[in-house]
Design a protein around this motif. Structure first.
Motif, PDB file in Angstrom:
ATOM      1  N   HIS A  31      98.831  88.647  32.174  1.00  0.00           N
ATOM      2  CA  HIS A  31      98.249  87.986  32.794  1.00  0.00           C
ATOM      3  C   HIS A  31      97.816  86.613  33.864  1.00  0.00           C
ATOM      4  N   SER A  92      89.963  85.066  43.624  1.00  0.00           N
ATOM      5  CA  SER A  92      89.254  86.109  42.540  1.00  0.00           C
ATOM      6  C   SER A  92      90.196  87.013  41.194  1.00  0.00           C
ATOM      7  N   PHE A  93      91.405  87.310  42.639  1.00  0.00           N
ATOM      8  CA  PHE A  93      92.305  88.258  40.765  1.00  0.00           C
ATOM      9  C   PHE A  93      93.100  87.298  39.965  1.00  0.00           C
ATOM     10  N   TRP A  96      90.453  86.427  37.448  1.00  0.00           N
ATOM     11  CA  TRP A  96      90.012  87.676  36.351  1.00  0.00           C
ATOM     12  C   TRP A  96      91.168  87.555  35.585  1.00  0.00           C
ATOM     13  N   HIS A  97      92.464  87.410  36.430  1.00  0.00           N
ATOM     14  CA  HIS A  97      93.385  87.800  34.826  1.00  0.00           C
ATOM     15  C   HIS A  97      93.480  86.696  34.162  1.00  0.00           C
ATOM     16  N   LEU A  99      91.000  84.959  32.891  1.00  0.00           N
ATOM     17  CA  LEU A  99      90.218  85.341  31.866  1.00  0.00           C
ATOM     18  C   LEU A  99      90.279  86.675  30.928  1.00  0.00           C
ATOM     19  N   GLN A 100      91.697  87.200  31.345  1.00  0.00           N
ATOM     20  CA  GLN A 100      92.117  88.456  31.027  1.00  0.00           C
ATOM     21  C   GLN A 100      93.148  88.354  29.315  1.00  0.00           C
TER      22      GLN A 100
END
Length: 107
Positions: A31, A92-93, A96-97, A99-100
């Motif tokens: 991630h 944004s991607f 998100w990564h 966060l993951q």
């Protein structure tokens, strides 16, 4: 053949629902690598935006016909807007990564 395709599809759906589907990003490192790649893509787009802002200004002189100026503005503004939107999506991607990755670390 139709029944075989349906059976395979059914097994795939059931496996996914039960959690047996393979994960694309199995660990935090994956991630973080993806996040860094998306951040780099977003940063690379700064050059495209700057290029079209400069192009828009350079194409505007007192001698430039109004119709040409309008076409140039429309062209550059459209590219700047689309690139800015794509840049936002990349960021944004990346978020998100990240966060993951944090969630994977917490497991």
């Amino acid at each position: 053949m139709k029944r075989l395709k349906s059976a395979i599809l059914g097994v795939g759906i059931i496996a996914g629902v039960l959690g047996f589907a393979p994960q694309l990003f199995a660990d935090a490192t994956s991630h973080l690598e993806k996040a860094a790649a998306y951040e780099q893509k977003a940063t690379d787009l700064d050059a495209v935006i700057a290029e079209h802002k400069a192009m828009e200004k350079a194409g505007m002189t007192d001698k430039t016909p109004a119709s040409t100026r309008q076409k140039m503005e429309k062209h550059c503004d459209a590219i700047i807007a689309a690139t800015t939107k794509l840049q936002s999506e990349y960021r944004s991607f990346a978020a998100w990564h990240k966060l993951q990755a944090n969630e994977e670390k917490g497991k």
